[in-house]
Design a protein around this motif. Structure first.
Motif, short mmCIF file in Angstrom:
data_model
loop_
_atom_site.label_atom_id
_atom_site.label_comp_id
_atom_site.label_asym_id
_atom_site.label_seq_id
_atom_site.Cartn_x
_atom_site.Cartn_y
_atom_site.Cartn_z
N ARG A 163 -6.18 5.68 11.53
CA ARG A 163 -6.87 4.48 11.32
C ARG A 163 -6.72 3.75 10.07
NH1 ARG A 163 -11.44 7.52 14.26
NH2 ARG A 163 -12.06 8.23 12.26
N ALA A 164 -6.55 4.84 9.31
CA ALA A 164 -6.51 4.23 7.79
C ALA A 164 -5.20 3.64 7.58
CB ALA A 164 -6.77 5.52 6.58
N VAL B 163 -3.81 5.19 1.47
CA VAL B 163 -3.95 5.77 3.04
C VAL B 163 -4.91 7.11 2.76
CG1 VAL B 163 -3.15 6.57 5.18
CG2 VAL B 163 -1.95 4.74 3.95
N LYS C 84 -8.34 10.05 11.85
CA LYS C 84 -8.92 9.23 10.59
C LYS C 84 -7.84 8.76 9.72
CE LYS C 84 -11.24 12.46 8.59
NZ LYS C 84 -12.01 13.29 7.54
N LEU D 233 -8.43 6.24 1.67
CA LEU D 233 -9.27 5.55 2.68
C LEU D 233 -9.69 6.54 3.83
CD1 LEU D 233 -10.73 2.96 3.68
CD2 LEU D 233 -8.46 2.57 4.94
N GLU E 134 -3.52 1.91 10.07
CA GLU E 134 -3.69 1.04 10.73
C GLU E 134 -4.37 -0.23 9.91
OE1 GLU E 134 -5.15 -0.88 15.12
OE2 GLU E 134 -5.24 1.29 14.79
N ALA E 135 -5.40 0.23 9.33
CA ALA E 135 -6.39 -0.70 8.60
C ALA E 135 -5.50 -1.39 7.32
CB ALA E 135 -7.44 -0.20 8.08
N LEU E 136 -4.68 -0.59 6.64
CA LEU E 136 -3.91 -1.10 5.58
C LEU E 136 -2.61 -1.52 5.83
CD1 LEU E 136 -4.70 2.17 3.16
CD2 LEU E 136 -5.77 -0.20 2.98
N ASN E 137 -2.47 -1.40 7.02
CA ASN E 137 -0.91 -1.70 7.65
C ASN E 137 0.29 -1.05 6.79
OD1 ASN E 137 0.92 -3.44 9.40
ND2 ASN E 137 1.12 -4.93 7.79
N TYR E 138 -0.13 0.20 6.69
CA TYR E 138 0.94 1.03 5.96
C TYR E 138 2.09 1.09 6.47
CZ TYR E 138 3.01 5.17 3.57
OH TYR E 138 3.74 5.90 2.80
N HIS F 278 0.87 -1.21 -0.10
CA HIS F 278 -0.11 0.13 -0.08
C HIS F 278 0.82 1.17 -0.20
CE1 HIS F 278 -3.85 -2.05 0.37
NE2 HIS F 278 -3.44 -2.70 1.28
#
Length: 345
Positions: free
Chosen positions: A40-41, A9, A37, A12, A43-47, A4
């Motif tokens: 959180r993005a 990021v 925001k 999202l 973390e969600a994408l493990n960027y 990603h």
């Protein structure tokens, strides 16, 4: 799966890539709701930001070094690494682990070379390097950024970045607990003397005895190292004579576990024949039988806070820091109890 990017990021989170970059760099101009925001993005994408590419694009480094003694308590090091690494990952930094010989006369030269060759932004210094005035003076003279983790009751007077742990207060609480159980014959086993934590823990023990009107008995205070083997050896010495303590306070849980083994080898029932307390709440204290009374020190939190403090100071020129204080908390388990009453005459 493809890796990603910052654009993913941004999409999202519903913001621009520039805003994501500002959040990663912890720039104060971004609103808190927007930061949340973006985080959180991430973390969600493990960027994971490409630190090498960021460093090549400019003169700024995005890597920290964690410096620790190469003969340490393994549990301490693993927990410290976990906390420092969490802060680095959260804020887009890489982490270089650097074990070293704390007693080496060339240590400062090693650290200076490390900074230049590895292109580090700064160092997280653990004891005893963080507590050595010569090392601190040399690093300051070389204009190296660093944060100190040290055993102290207050922030250092020289205003260096620091996270300090009030070992004195925790040792005072452990000793007071033993006194309140009815113990007056309490032994203390030091850790390595080059660590300020050893002196602070002894000072807490000694102050608690004095405040309760109990004399310090020199034969019950033994110096040594922060190891299981040394705890066993010193406990055997204490328990071999006629005049023996009813409680032993080890400067860390490895020492206390060694005391527990020595008590069993002497045929003693813990806690009824001998109460034992440690310090740090590492796996030794929780896995022992009986489980050890100790002081809970969440080393990963200390490491995380230290790394975050350093990162903030690197990113904000007007950063003001007065030190962050941690105080380990008393954890009472089954290894301590009132002393067995003297047999009737």
């Amino acid at each position: 799966m493809r890796r990603h990017t910052i654009k993913d990021v941004a999409a999202l989170a519903g913001v621009s890539p520039m805003t994501v970059s500002r959040v990663i760099n912890r720039e104060p101009s971004v609103q808190e709701s927007t930061q949340e925001k973006v985080l959180r993005a991430i973390e969600a994408l493990n960027y994971q930001p490409d630190v090498a590419a960021r460093s090549l694009r400019g003169t700024r480094s995005f890597a920290l070094g964690l410096v620790y003694d190469d003969n340490p308590n393994a549990n301490y090091v693993v927990s410290m690494q976990k906390g420092v690494l969490e802060a680095c990952r959260k804020h887009g930094y890489e982490l270089l682990i650097y074990p070293c010989d704390a007693e080496s006369s060339k240590l400062v030269d090693e650290l200076s070379l490390l900074i230049s060759t590895a292109r580090l932004a700064g160092l997280v210094l653990t004891p005893p390097m963080s507590e050595d005035p010569q090392i601190i003076a040399r690093l300051k003279a070389a204009k190296v950024s660093f944060v100190r983790i040290l055993a102290a009751r207050s922030a250092p007077a020289d205003a260096t970045l620091s996270v300090f742990v009030d070992d004195h207060a925790a040792a005072y609480a452990i000793t007071t607990h033993l006194i309140q159980l009815g113990h007056t014959e309490i032994a203390f086993l030091w850790g390595n003397t080059q660590y300020l934590s050893s002196a602070e823990r002894y000072s807490g023990y000694a102050d608690a005895l004095r405040d309760h009107g109990i004399a310090i008995r020199k034969k019950f205070v033994l110096q040594g190292s922060y190891t299981y083997e040394d705890g066993f050896k010193r406990a055997r010495k204490l328990l071999s004579g006629k005049d023996t303590p009813t409680a032993i306070f080890g400067s860390n849980d490895e020492i206390a576990a060694g005391v527990l083994a020595a008590a069993r080898s002497a045929g003693l029932n813990v806690p009824w024949d001998l109460s034992i307390a440690g310090f740090e709440d590492n796996p030794f204290s929780r896995q022992a039988w009986p489980a050890l009374t100790t002081a809970r020190q969440i080393t990963s939190d200390i490491g995380y806070t230290a790394a975050l403090t350093l990162i903030d100071s690197l990113r904000h020129k007007d950063f003001v820091h007065e030190g962050v204080r941690f105080e380990p908390t008393l954890v009472v388990r089954d290894s301590t109890a009132p002393p067995r009453p003297d047999p009737a005459p």
